[in-house]
Design an enzyme around this catalytic site. Structure first.
Site, PDB file in Angstrom:
ATOM      1  N   LEU A  11       0.639  -1.131  -0.028  1.00  0.00           N
ATOM      2  CA  LEU A  11       0.080   0.186   0.023  1.00  0.00           C
ATOM      3  C   LEU A  11       0.942   1.146   0.064  1.00  0.00           C
ATOM      4  CD1 LEU A  11      -2.909  -1.042   2.388  1.00  0.00           C
ATOM      5  CD2 LEU A  11      -3.069  -0.777   0.211  1.00  0.00           C
ATOM      6  N   THR A  13       3.053   4.058  -2.763  1.00  0.00           N
ATOM      7  CA  THR A  13       2.432   4.963  -3.487  1.00  0.00           C
ATOM      8  C   THR A  13       1.416   4.525  -4.653  1.00  0.00           C
ATOM      9  OG1 THR A  13       4.474   6.158  -3.180  1.00  0.00           O
ATOM     10  CG2 THR A  13       3.071   6.752  -5.398  1.00  0.00           C
ATOM     11  N   VAL A  14       1.948   3.500  -5.242  1.00  0.00           N
ATOM     12  CA  VAL A  14       1.020   2.779  -6.238  1.00  0.00           C
ATOM     13  C   VAL A  14      -0.351   2.116  -5.566  1.00  0.00           C
ATOM     14  CG1 VAL A  14       0.661   1.393  -8.242  1.00  0.00           C
ATOM     15  CG2 VAL A  14       2.650   2.618  -7.971  1.00  0.00           C
ATOM     16  N   GLY A  15       0.168   1.456  -4.583  1.00  0.00           N
ATOM     17  CA  GLY A  15      -0.975   0.521  -3.723  1.00  0.00           C
ATOM     18  C   GLY A  15      -1.946   1.335  -3.330  1.00  0.00           C
ATOM     19  N   GLY A 132       4.035   3.921 -16.475  1.00  0.00           N
ATOM     20  CA  GLY A 132       3.047   4.113 -15.627  1.00  0.00           C
ATOM     21  C   GLY A 132       1.530   4.141 -16.493  1.00  0.00           C
ATOM     22  N   GLU A 187      14.931   8.834  -6.393  1.00  0.00           N
ATOM     23  CA  GLU A 187      14.957   8.230  -5.107  1.00  0.00           C
ATOM     24  C   GLU A 187      16.241   8.816  -4.318  1.00  0.00           C
ATOM     25  OE1 GLU A 187      12.988   6.256  -3.817  1.00  0.00           O
ATOM     26  OE2 GLU A 187      11.610   6.073  -5.585  1.00  0.00           O
ATOM     27  N   LYS A 202      12.022  -1.618 -18.577  1.00  0.00           N
ATOM     28  CA  LYS A 202      10.814  -1.499 -19.256  1.00  0.00           C
ATOM     29  C   LYS A 202      11.100  -1.530 -20.962  1.00  0.00           C
ATOM     30  CE  LYS A 202       9.972   2.112 -16.011  1.00  0.00           C
ATOM     31  NZ  LYS A 202       9.813   3.792 -15.882  1.00  0.00           N
TER      32      LYS A 202
END
Length: 433
Positions: A11, A13-15, A132, A187, A202
């Site tokens: 849970l 940023t994306v979660g 994204g 980061e 990617k």
């Protein structure tokens, strides 16, 4: 309307974005999926009271999600390699479908994961792992299914694109990187972004979907942007180019180019105009020609958009007991071919070369002779008297398209000249018209 039970692992940023979008847009998502996407269990290292999970069962152990017999789809958003790999393989072993945003996991372990999923007849969806919120994997696998894809090229790391955009104002790399970290774009350890590793993950995935080859991240050539200077960015612009950090994959008769590196792109190319943290991917197909996919390549709800798009696809299959599956990499397993990934020496590109030379008669003639002897044609040359300093002057060359080995040999000979100081700067150049 039938419920399809989802378990979210992670849970962050994306979660967190996935949870919030699922709650906010529940009705429209259900209308598109033909079923209710019900979050039946969540797991995270620590509680997230800010998300308002209500009565949804919560655990600090992600394997509680996998082991819950009520869960139909496991959403892996914990990131990393080893723990994520174990989690995904455990979910597959129990016959659960998987949705992930973990490009590193798919690039490094995708072949193993897809083999396991094929045996269990479950879906592993990974749209959110690449670019994204931009649905480029779906475009390659489904929208362009009629095409023999010739090449693809993309700005697929927003941090690197932000840094190069800001450096156009004459700012140094270190200064802009620090700013990117303060803004949350980079980061604390920015290695994966600035050295091109994230982009190579990617690119590996896109190339496999485009060309029908196994994932081969270890064969991708990767070069970062830390050595790019405002000087070269400024002089590239004087020649009509922008410097972008690109992932490029190209299918050739003798193999496939798979490479990430700084690239000069003519400023009239659409991709040259993509600035800041945005992403863009160009795909060239023999039937459709060139198409471009543009938008946010990261962020909580942008990436959640792609996660939920995959959930909708998988939930349609679960709710209808459909046997129909989109192949993991867009090709049926017996159609996947083991085309060779070309070595760096076999890359074909044009080149920007900057040579720091003593201001003596005959230096240009020697340089031109070395280029000619190595079969390299010079497209243009720039030398400004105003930049003469301490008896040295930079010489900038643009070449026609040649093999990387030819350029490597020429650079070695030029650096051996007594009139040349230090290393020759080399940036590859591509024209995507």
């Amino acid at each position: 309307m039938k419920d399809v039970n989802i378990g979210i692992c992670g849970l962050g940023t994306v979660g967190g974005g996935t949870w919030e979008v699922l709650q906010r847009n529940a009705r429209i998502i259900a209308g598109r999926a033909g079923c209710n996407l019900r979050v039946a269990r969540v797991a995270n290292r620590s509680p997230r009271p800010d998300l308002g999970l209500g009565d949804t069962p919560f655990s600090t152990d992600v394997h509680d999600v996998v082991n819950d017999p009520a869960i139909d789809i496991v959403v892996e958003l914990i990131g990393g390699y080893d723990d994520a790999r174990r989690l995904v393989l455990a979910a597959i072993e129990q016959g659960k479908h998987v949705v992930t945003a973990n490009k590193a996991l798919i690039a490094q372990h995708g072949n193993e994961i897809f083999d396991a999923a094929r045996e269990k007849n479950v879906i592993v969806a990974y749209e959110a792992g690449v670019a994204g919120g931009i649905p480029v994997i779906k475009a390659i696998r489904e929208g362009l299914a009629a095409n023999r894809i010739q090449w693809l090229a993309g700005i697929i790391n927003g941090t690197g694109n932000y840094i190069l955009t800001e450096m156009r104002a004459g700012r140094d790399f270190d200064e802009v990187l620090k700013e990117a970290q303060e803004l949350g774009y980079a980061e604390a350890d920015p290695t994966f972004d600035v050295e091109g590793i994230d982009a190579a993950h990617k690119l590996t995935i896109m190339a496999s979907a485009a060309f029908g080859v196994p994932l081969q991240f270890d064969r991708a050539y990767t070069e970062g942007i830390a050595n790019i200077t405002p000087y070269d960015i400024t002089h590239a612009e004087a020649l009509g180019y922008r410097v972008k950090h690109l992932g490029i994959a190209r299918s050739r008769e003798d193999g496939i180019e798979l490479r990430v590196h700084p690239t000069l792109v003519p400023e009239k190319n659409l991709i040259a105009k993509v600035d800041g943290v945005l992403n863009a991917v160009l795909v060239d197909g023999d039937a459709v020609g060139q198409t471009m996919y543009y938008g946010p390549g990261a962020g909580d709800e942008a990436t959640a958009s792609a996660v939920i798009a995959d959930l909708v696809d998988v939930a349609r299959t679960v709710s209808t007991d459909s046997a129909q599956r989109v192949p993991y990499l867009g090709f049926e397993s017996d159609a996947v071919t083991d085309h060779r990934i070309l070595s760096p020496n076999e890359i074909r590109s044009a080149y920007y070369l900057r040579i720091q030379a003593l201001d003596r008669p005959g230096v240009l003639a020697k340089v031109a002779s070395i280029m000619s002897e190595n079969g390299i044609n010079i497209e243009s040359i720039m030398q400004k008297e105003s930049e003469l300093h301490d008896g040295q002057i930079p010489v900038i060359l643009l070449t026609h398209t040649v093999l990387e080995k030819q350029v490597n040999d020429a650079i070695a000979e030029m650096e051996a000249l007594p009139e040349v100081e230090g290393r020759v700067v080399r940036i590859r150049a591509e024209n995507f018209l």
